[in-house]
Design an enzyme around this catalytic site. Structure first.
Site, PDB file in Angstrom:
ATOM      1  N   LYS A 244      46.121  32.097 -72.689  1.00  0.00           N
ATOM      2  CA  LYS A 244      47.371  32.057 -71.914  1.00  0.00           C
ATOM      3  C   LYS A 244      47.110  31.419 -70.542  1.00  0.00           C
TER       4      LYS A 244
ATOM      5  N   TYR B   6      42.593  36.135 -75.839  1.00  0.00           N
ATOM      6  CA  TYR B   6      44.055  36.003 -75.698  1.00  0.00           C
ATOM      7  C   TYR B   6      44.423  35.607 -74.272  1.00  0.00           C
ATOM      8  N   SER B   7      43.963  36.396 -73.296  1.00  0.00           N
ATOM      9  CA  SER B   7      44.390  36.111 -71.918  1.00  0.00           C
ATOM     10  C   SER B   7      43.831  34.774 -71.443  1.00  0.00           C
TER      11      SER B   7
ATOM     12  N   ASN C 264      47.712  55.168 -70.828  1.00  0.00           N
ATOM     13  CA  ASN C 264      47.991  55.137 -72.266  1.00  0.00           C
ATOM     14  C   ASN C 264      48.163  56.543 -72.845  1.00  0.00           C
TER      15      ASN C 264
ATOM     16  N   GLY D 133      35.759  44.781 -73.745  1.00  0.00           N
ATOM     17  CA  GLY D 133      36.251  44.113 -72.532  1.00  0.00           C
ATOM     18  C   GLY D 133      37.575  44.670 -72.038  1.00  0.00           C
TER      19      GLY D 133
ATOM     20  N   PRO E 218      45.539  56.675 -82.723  1.00  0.00           N
ATOM     21  CA  PRO E 218      44.241  56.178 -82.235  1.00  0.00           C
ATOM     22  C   PRO E 218      44.284  55.687 -80.787  1.00  0.00           C
TER      23      PRO E 218
ATOM     24  N   THR F 261      51.781  35.801 -69.022  1.00  0.00           N
ATOM     25  CA  THR F 261      51.510  37.238 -69.010  1.00  0.00           C
ATOM     26  C   THR F 261      50.723  37.633 -67.763  1.00  0.00           C
ATOM     27  N   ASP F 262      50.865  38.902 -67.380  1.00  0.00           N
ATOM     28  CA  ASP F 262      50.067  39.396 -66.240  1.00  0.00           C
ATOM     29  C   ASP F 262      48.572  39.438 -66.577  1.00  0.00           C
ATOM     30  N   GLU F 263      48.246  39.360 -67.877  1.00  0.00           N
ATOM     31  CA  GLU F 263      46.826  39.457 -68.259  1.00  0.00           C
ATOM     32  C   GLU F 263      46.002  38.281 -67.746  1.00  0.00           C
TER      33      GLU F 263
ATOM     34  N   ASN G 271      53.517  44.629 -69.436  1.00  0.00           N
ATOM     35  CA  ASN G 271      53.733  45.093 -70.827  1.00  0.00           C
ATOM     36  C   ASN G 271      55.198  45.407 -71.098  1.00  0.00           C
TER      37      ASN G 271
ATOM     38  N   SER H 164      49.810  36.869 -79.865  1.00  0.00           N
ATOM     39  CA  SER H 164      50.015  37.738 -78.698  1.00  0.00           C
ATOM     40  C   SER H 164      49.170  39.014 -78.680  1.00  0.00           C
TER      41      SER H 164
HETATM   42  P1  NAD Z   1      55.107  38.370 -80.882  1.00  0.00           P
HETATM   43  O1  NAD Z   1      53.720  38.299 -81.432  1.00  0.00           O
HETATM   44  O2  NAD Z   1      55.970  39.529 -81.221  1.00  0.00           O
HETATM   45  O3  NAD Z   1      55.921  37.060 -81.322  1.00  0.00           O
HETATM   46  C1  NAD Z   1      55.350  35.786 -81.304  1.00  0.00           C
HETATM   47  C2  NAD Z   1      56.251  34.862 -82.152  1.00  0.00           C
HETATM   48  O4  NAD Z   1      55.695  33.541 -82.077  1.00  0.00           O
HETATM   49  C3  NAD Z   1      56.308  35.243 -83.630  1.00  0.00           C
HETATM   50  O5  NAD Z   1      57.635  35.199 -84.094  1.00  0.00           O
HETATM   51  C4  NAD Z   1      55.457  34.176 -84.323  1.00  0.00           C
HETATM   52  O6  NAD Z   1      55.867  33.903 -85.654  1.00  0.00           O
HETATM   53  C5  NAD Z   1      55.678  32.986 -83.399  1.00  0.00           C
HETATM   54  N1  NAD Z   1      54.591  32.005 -83.483  1.00  0.00           N
HETATM   55  C6  NAD Z   1      53.251  32.247 -83.424  1.00  0.00           C
HETATM   56  N2  NAD Z   1      52.571  31.100 -83.556  1.00  0.00           N
HETATM   57  C7  NAD Z   1      53.493  30.103 -83.658  1.00  0.00           C
HETATM   58  C8  NAD Z   1      53.399  28.684 -83.805  1.00  0.00           C
HETATM   59  N3  NAD Z   1      52.225  28.068 -83.870  1.00  0.00           N
HETATM   60  N4  NAD Z   1      54.535  27.984 -83.893  1.00  0.00           N
HETATM   61  C9  NAD Z   1      55.762  28.598 -83.844  1.00  0.00           C
HETATM   62  N5  NAD Z   1      55.903  29.942 -83.726  1.00  0.00           N
HETATM   63  C10 NAD Z   1      54.778  30.682 -83.624  1.00  0.00           C
HETATM   64  O7  NAD Z   1      54.935  38.207 -79.321  1.00  0.00           O
HETATM   65  P2  NAD Z   1      55.796  38.830 -78.112  1.00  0.00           P
HETATM   66  O8  NAD Z   1      55.229  40.137 -77.763  1.00  0.00           O
HETATM   67  O9  NAD Z   1      57.213  38.686 -78.406  1.00  0.00           O
HETATM   68  O10 NAD Z   1      55.377  37.814 -76.952  1.00  0.00           O
HETATM   69  C11 NAD Z   1      56.125  36.617 -76.730  1.00  0.00           C
HETATM   70  C12 NAD Z   1      55.522  35.868 -75.566  1.00  0.00           C
HETATM   71  O11 NAD Z   1      55.545  36.696 -74.398  1.00  0.00           O
HETATM   72  C13 NAD Z   1      54.064  35.475 -75.767  1.00  0.00           C
HETATM   73  O12 NAD Z   1      53.896  34.185 -75.223  1.00  0.00           O
HETATM   74  C14 NAD Z   1      53.281  36.511 -74.976  1.00  0.00           C
HETATM   75  O13 NAD Z   1      52.070  35.957 -74.513  1.00  0.00           O
HETATM   76  C15 NAD Z   1      54.239  36.803 -73.848  1.00  0.00           C
HETATM   77  N6  NAD Z   1      54.172  38.150 -73.244  1.00  0.00           N
HETATM   78  C16 NAD Z   1      54.221  39.266 -74.034  1.00  0.00           C
HETATM   79  C17 NAD Z   1      54.249  40.520 -73.430  1.00  0.00           C
HETATM   80  C18 NAD Z   1      54.321  41.786 -74.244  1.00  0.00           C
HETATM   81  O14 NAD Z   1      54.213  42.878 -73.687  1.00  0.00           O
HETATM   82  N7  NAD Z   1      54.549  41.725 -75.543  1.00  0.00           N
HETATM   83  C19 NAD Z   1      54.183  40.626 -72.037  1.00  0.00           C
HETATM   84  C20 NAD Z   1      54.115  39.459 -71.267  1.00  0.00           C
HETATM   85  C21 NAD Z   1      54.119  38.225 -71.885  1.00  0.00           C
HETATM   86  O1  DAU Z   2      50.385  42.876 -70.130  1.00  0.00           O
HETATM   87  C1  DAU Z   2      51.072  42.032 -70.984  1.00  0.00           C
HETATM   88  C2  DAU Z   2      50.428  42.054 -72.353  1.00  0.00           C
HETATM   89  O2  DAU Z   2      50.735  43.315 -72.935  1.00  0.00           O
HETATM   90  C3  DAU Z   2      50.907  40.917 -73.244  1.00  0.00           C
HETATM   91  O3  DAU Z   2      50.495  39.693 -72.690  1.00  0.00           O
HETATM   92  C4  DAU Z   2      50.341  41.065 -74.673  1.00  0.00           C
HETATM   93  O4  DAU Z   2      50.887  40.072 -75.511  1.00  0.00           O
HETATM   94  C5  DAU Z   2      50.726  42.432 -75.187  1.00  0.00           C
HETATM   95  O5  DAU Z   2      50.169  42.625 -76.469  1.00  0.00           O
HETATM   96  C6  DAU Z   2      50.247  43.522 -74.241  1.00  0.00           C
HETATM   97  O6  DAU Z   2      48.808  43.601 -74.236  1.00  0.00           O
HETATM   98  P1  DAU Z   2      48.050  45.016 -74.233  1.00  0.00           P
HETATM   99  O7  DAU Z   2      46.692  44.813 -74.755  1.00  0.00           O
HETATM  100  O8  DAU Z   2      48.198  45.707 -72.917  1.00  0.00           O
HETATM  101  O9  DAU Z   2      48.991  45.824 -75.288  1.00  0.00           O
HETATM  102  P2  DAU Z   2      48.648  46.787 -76.514  1.00  0.00           P
HETATM  103  O10 DAU Z   2      49.951  47.371 -76.966  1.00  0.00           O
HETATM  104  O11 DAU Z   2      47.780  46.135 -77.524  1.00  0.00           O
HETATM  105  O12 DAU Z   2      47.810  47.941 -75.825  1.00  0.00           O
HETATM  106  C7  DAU Z   2      48.320  48.660 -74.714  1.00  0.00           C
HETATM  107  C8  DAU Z   2      47.230  49.622 -74.265  1.00  0.00           C
HETATM  108  O13 DAU Z   2      47.057  50.623 -75.278  1.00  0.00           O
HETATM  109  C9  DAU Z   2      45.880  48.972 -74.104  1.00  0.00           C
HETATM  110  O14 DAU Z   2      45.211  49.582 -73.014  1.00  0.00           O
HETATM  111  C10 DAU Z   2      45.133  49.289 -75.393  1.00  0.00           C
HETATM  112  C11 DAU Z   2      45.714  50.628 -75.791  1.00  0.00           C
HETATM  113  N1  DAU Z   2      45.800  50.885 -77.241  1.00  0.00           N
HETATM  114  C12 DAU Z   2      46.443  49.969 -78.028  1.00  0.00           C
HETATM  115  C13 DAU Z   2      46.571  50.177 -79.381  1.00  0.00           C
HETATM  116  C14 DAU Z   2      47.255  49.147 -80.257  1.00  0.00           C
HETATM  117  C15 DAU Z   2      45.336  52.077 -77.775  1.00  0.00           C
HETATM  118  O15 DAU Z   2      44.788  52.927 -77.056  1.00  0.00           O
HETATM  119  N2  DAU Z   2      45.465  52.291 -79.113  1.00  0.00           N
HETATM  120  C16 DAU Z   2      46.048  51.369 -79.948  1.00  0.00           C
HETATM  121  O16 DAU Z   2      46.115  51.619 -81.178  1.00  0.00           O
END
Ligand code: NAD
Ligand code: DAU
Length: 345
Positions: free
Chosen positions: A157, A153-154, A252, A278, A208, A125-127, A182, A85
């Site tokens: 997905k 990643y995106s 951010n 990117g 950072p 995801t919205d990404e 997010n 993710s």
């Molecule tokens: P996360 O990285 O915290 O958790 C992912 C989980 O999936 C972990 O427990 C990991 O062990 C498990 N996993 C990874 N690969 C696997 C595999 N091959 N088989 C079985 N388990 C596996 O992620 P998250 O932030 O909880 O995101 C969950 C879902 O929601 C993802 O599909 C992500 O794309 C989506 N999503 C996340 C966000 C966000 O802001 N975090 C927003 C929108 C959508």
């Molecule tokens: O929009 C949904 C997505 O949100 C999910 O699909 C992803 O799984 C999830 O990781 C998240 O993606 P982002 O890239 O938006 O999240 P992240 O927390 O990595 O970063 C949020 C914003 O903050 C992004 O613009 C990058 C910035 N950032 C992130 C980190 C980790 C920083 O400036 N400094 C940092 O150290």
């Protein structure tokens, strides 16, 4: 109902497991998780005490393991959270993202098709929509916005989403897809913006911020996301996509300043570092469809959600300090090594 939740040892999946156990005690939840670096079994400690919960350590890409489990469990609903993710990791090593996020989805859908699952839900995801320009606050992602991805990643997905639609149209698999903005809240791995900044600020380490910190994300409290998925799997229309977001766009840099203020730390800790390759500028969801069709609305305002989240990280230091130190990865072996057969029953 018997519900498979994949990725339930991760951030959103675990919050979803707890929501389901609370709101639908009549249902049974089986969690499959590979326990990658992002999965933490400690998170599911309380769920393990419930009779209607089962944990299975397995990889969703493992076709035999998945087919055996589906044959044994006869699932009604599958909710696929399991994924790699983190965008930054996908830039360093795309391959595992394609494997888990696309091929793992295929395996789960093949098993769902074979064993007559009544609903396969893909957590997307919205990404997948790419990004929006900062100077067009009138633009939002709707369910018909074309997919136009930026990171490995995106792209992985989006690839999975296309495959889900193909399985629905070609094989008649009863699918739904949700695309959320997010998330923030308890149990988020401290590599993501909000928990990373909380952990670093508490340790008085540099904060950072990528580039100028003007990139905009649309933040939603994790429980609101889980409630939306719960509605979709029970009442959503088969074959449909639902966007989930709470109209809560923030830069951010402003998020980081809020965290500094809440923790009483100096903004001097903020360091502007090299930008993400990117880097998407702005995400903004239009959630009109899920509101109109399923009556969903976010319940937690950001001002409250961020305070609750900060409090959770303060109250649960042990949880994330063990992650930061790497110690948590021994938890499964220490706690369950010999007892794994019992755990998996
Ligand atoms: P996360 O990285 O915290 O958790 C992912 C989980 O999936 C972990 O427990 C990991 O062990 C498990 N996993 C990874 N690969 C696997 C595999 N091959 N088989 C079985 N388990 C596996 O992620 P998250 O932030 O909880 O995101 C969950 C879902 O929601 C993802 O599909 C992500 O794309 C989506 N999503 C996340 C966000 C966000 O802001 N975090 C927003 C929108 C959508
Ligand atoms: O929009 C949904 C997505 O949100 C999910 O699909 C992803 O799984 C999830 O990781 C998240 O993606 P982002 O890239 O938006 O999240 P992240 O927390 O990595 O970063 C949020 C914003 O903050 C992004 O613009 C990058 C910035 N950032 C992130 C980190 C980790 C920083 O400036 N400094 C940092 O150290």
């Amino acid at each position: 109902m018997n519900i498979l939740v994949t990725g339930g040892a991760g951030f959103i999946g675990a919050n979803f497991v707890y929501l389901e156990l609370k709101e639908h005690p009549e249902d049974r939840i089986v969690c499959v998780d590979k326990l990658t670096y992002a999965g933490n079994l400690e998170t599911l400690k309380k769920a393990m005490q419930c009779d209607n919960f089962r944990f299975v350590k397995a990889d969703i890409c493992d076709r035999k393991a998945m087919f055996d489990l589906f044959a044994e469990e006869n699932f009604d609903i599958v909710v696929n959270f399991a994924a790699e993710s983190h965008v930054d990791r996908s830039i360093e090593n795309p391959e595992i993202f394609l494997q888990t996020n696309i091929l793992g989805t295929q395996v789960l859908m093949d098993a769902s098709k074979e064993y007559g699952v009544k609903r396969y839900h893909q957590v997307s995801t919205d990404e997948v929509y790419g990004d929006l320009p900062l100077n067009r606050p009138d633009l939002f992602f709707t369910e018909t916005t074309p997919l136009k991805t930026s990171s490995p990643y995106s792209s992985s997905k989006a690839g999975a989403d296309l495959l889900v639609n193909a399985y629905h149209r070609t094989y008649g698999l009863p699918t739904t897809i949700s695309r959320c903005s997010n998330n923030y809240g308890p149990y988020q791995f401290p590599e993501k913006l909000i928990p990373l900044m909380i952990a670093n600020a508490l340790a008085e380490k540099p904060l950072p911020v990528y580039g100028e910190g003007v990139n905009v994300r649309d933040w939603l409290y994790v429980e609101d996301h889980c409630k939306a998925i719960d509605l979709i799997i029970r009442n959503g229309k088969v074959g449909e996509v639902y966007n989930i977001g709470g109209h809560n766009e923030m830069k951010n840099i402003d998020i980081v300043k809020i965290i500094c203020k809440a923790l009483g730390k100096s903004e001097d800790l903020i360091v502007h570092v090299t930008d993400r390759k990117g880097h998407d500028m702005r995400y903004a969801i239009d959630p009109a469809k899920i509101h109109a069709e399923l009556g969903w609305l976010p319940e937690t305002r950001f001002a409250d959600g961020i305070q609750k989240t900060i409090k959770w990280y303060l109250d649960n230091k042990e949880w994330w300090e063990r992650i930061v130190s790497g110690e948590y990865q021994n938890y499964y072996d220490n706690m369950y090594g010999d007892r794994i057969k019992d755990v998996e029953k």
